[in-house]
Design a protein around this motif. Structure first.
Motif, PDB file in Angstrom:
ATOM      1  N   THR A 269     -87.714 -45.755  43.578  1.00  0.00           N
ATOM      2  CA  THR A 269     -88.553 -45.407  42.433  1.00  0.00           C
ATOM      3  C   THR A 269     -89.785 -46.309  42.389  1.00  0.00           C
ATOM      4  N   LEU A 270     -90.776 -45.850  41.633  1.00  0.00           N
ATOM      5  CA  LEU A 270     -91.988 -46.657  41.458  1.00  0.00           C
ATOM      6  C   LEU A 270     -91.672 -47.970  40.746  1.00  0.00           C
ATOM      7  N   GLU A 271     -90.713 -47.928  39.847  1.00  0.00           N
ATOM      8  CA  GLU A 271     -90.329 -49.157  39.141  1.00  0.00           C
ATOM      9  C   GLU A 271     -89.758 -50.183  40.118  1.00  0.00           C
ATOM     10  N   GLN A 272     -88.956 -49.706  41.090  1.00  0.00           N
ATOM     11  CA  GLN A 272     -88.422 -50.611  42.106  1.00  0.00           C
ATOM     12  C   GLN A 272     -89.550 -51.252  42.916  1.00  0.00           C
TER      13      GLN A 272
ATOM     14  N   LYS B   3     -92.656 -51.721  41.993  1.00  0.00           N
ATOM     15  CA  LYS B   3     -93.408 -52.658  41.160  1.00  0.00           C
ATOM     16  C   LYS B   3     -92.721 -54.012  41.052  1.00  0.00           C
ATOM     17  N   GLN B   4     -91.380 -54.023  41.208  1.00  0.00           N
ATOM     18  CA  GLN B   4     -90.624 -55.264  41.082  1.00  0.00           C
ATOM     19  C   GLN B   4     -90.654 -56.113  42.359  1.00  0.00           C
ATOM     20  N   GLN B   5     -91.148 -55.536  43.455  1.00  0.00           N
ATOM     21  CA  GLN B   5     -91.185 -56.267  44.723  1.00  0.00           C
ATOM     22  C   GLN B   5     -92.355 -57.250  44.752  1.00  0.00           C
TER      23      GLN B   5
ATOM     24  N   LEU C 105    -101.695 -49.290  40.497  1.00  0.00           N
ATOM     25  CA  LEU C 105    -100.250 -49.294  40.340  1.00  0.00           C
ATOM     26  C   LEU C 105     -99.673 -50.706  40.389  1.00  0.00           C
ATOM     27  N   PHE C 106    -100.226 -51.542  41.277  1.00  0.00           N
ATOM     28  CA  PHE C 106     -99.701 -52.894  41.472  1.00  0.00           C
ATOM     29  C   PHE C 106    -100.676 -53.942  40.932  1.00  0.00           C
TER      30      PHE C 106
END
Length: 316
Positions: free
Chosen positions: A212-215, A217-219, A235-236
């Motif tokens: 997912t995009l949320e995953q 973003k957490q990287q 996005l980032f």
């Protein structure tokens, strides 16, 4: 034993306002050496390029300073740097040799020979892009005008723009993130960049449709300072990342550690993807498209050599 000339490398040479400067063959030789030193970024690099000893080059620069009555550059332990006089003389030298080149072109026009110089800068790490027409264009230019002197240099974007402004490059091929009023742009092709992770990253074996995009973003994402701050990808939070790199190769090294994700040109990453060391992440919507253009300083005369090169690039 050092000569008077070689001992005066960084001294000031007074000249009265009424002094007239005449140019002879010796001066042209010294100016060519000085031009090479400036474009090489120092005496040591120029000595390799000209295949002349460092002491000989230093003496010739000193001779030119004495001849002109001004200090052109500092060249000590702190490195090579032009003085204000040096910048003026370098710009005048470019104009002088451009005029000589025009003179030669006119003399040889009746024989349909194209003579002169093309100083071209290309952004680094683009040779692997099959869309890049640079190699074929230079090939066609040399075939059509074999007596043209071609100087090709790879550099990062900031140095390319500076070189165009200073007149060190006739033209350049580079990515354009924002157009500046100082330059004219001629689009050639589009480079595609994708988001990647390394084989040791936790997402490497996940299916894309399960990420997912949320995953993402957490990287920990790499802030490719040369690209991301100019690009429209919102996005980032690139600017908040404490992992930074300037060159494409440096970004690849960081991704290969397995700790970070980051953007790479698709053509550059292809080799590592085939070796199963990298994989792209996310949907196609995350791709970045960057136009590559031929860039020329605004107001610069587009001579026959540049016109021929533009035709070789497919620019009408």
């Amino acid at each position: 034993m050092e000569s008077k000339v070689s001992n005066m490398g960084n001294m000031n040479y007074p000249r009265t306002d009424n002094s007239a400067v005449t140019i002879n063959n010796v001066d042209l030789k010294l100016l060519r050496v000085f031009k090479c030193v400036v474009e090489a970024g120092g005496l040591t690099s120029a000595s390799h390029e000209l295949n002349i000893g460092l002491a000989a080059i230093s003496k010739q620069v000193s001779d030119l300073e004495i001849r002109l009555g001004m200090t052109l550059c500092s060249r000590g332990r702190e490195g090579f740097e032009l003085t204000e006089y040096g910048i003026t003389v370098y710009q005048a030298t470019l104009e002088l040799f451009a005029s000589l080149s025009t003179f030669r072109e006119r003399l040889h026009h009746s024989r349909s020979e194209l003579l002169g110089d093309l100083s071209l800068s290309v952004v680094d790490n683009t040779i692997s892009d099959p869309k890049s027409p640079v190699t074929k264009a230079v090939q066609q230019l040399h075939k059509a005008a074999p007596k043209v002197n071609i100087r090709l240099q790879t550099a990062h974007l900031d140095d390319i723009e500076k070189g165009l402004t200073e007149g060190r490059f006739n033209c350049a091929i580079a990515p354009v993130y924002e157009e500046k009023s100082d330059f004219d742009y001629y689009k050639i092709y589009t480079e595609i960049s994708c988001l990647y992770c390394g084989s040791d990253h936790s997402l490497f074996h996940n299916e894309n449709n399960s990420i997912t995009l949320e995953q993402l973003k957490q990287q920990k994402i790499i802030n490719h300072t040369y690209v991301t701050h100019r690009h429209g990808n919102k996005l980032f939070a690139f600017s908040e990342s404490n992992i930074q790199a300037v060159q494409v190769e440096a970004v690849a090294m960081l991704i290969l550690t397995g700790h970070f994700i980051g953007y790479l040109p698709e053509h550059y990453a292809r080799r590592y993807v085939s070796e199963n060391k990298l994989r792209s992440l996310g949907p196609p919507e995350l791709q970045m498209e960057t136009p590559f253009c031929l860039i020329i300083k605004k107001g610069r005369k587009i001579n026959q050599i540049i016109k021929l090169f533009m035709e070789s690039l497919g620019i009408a």
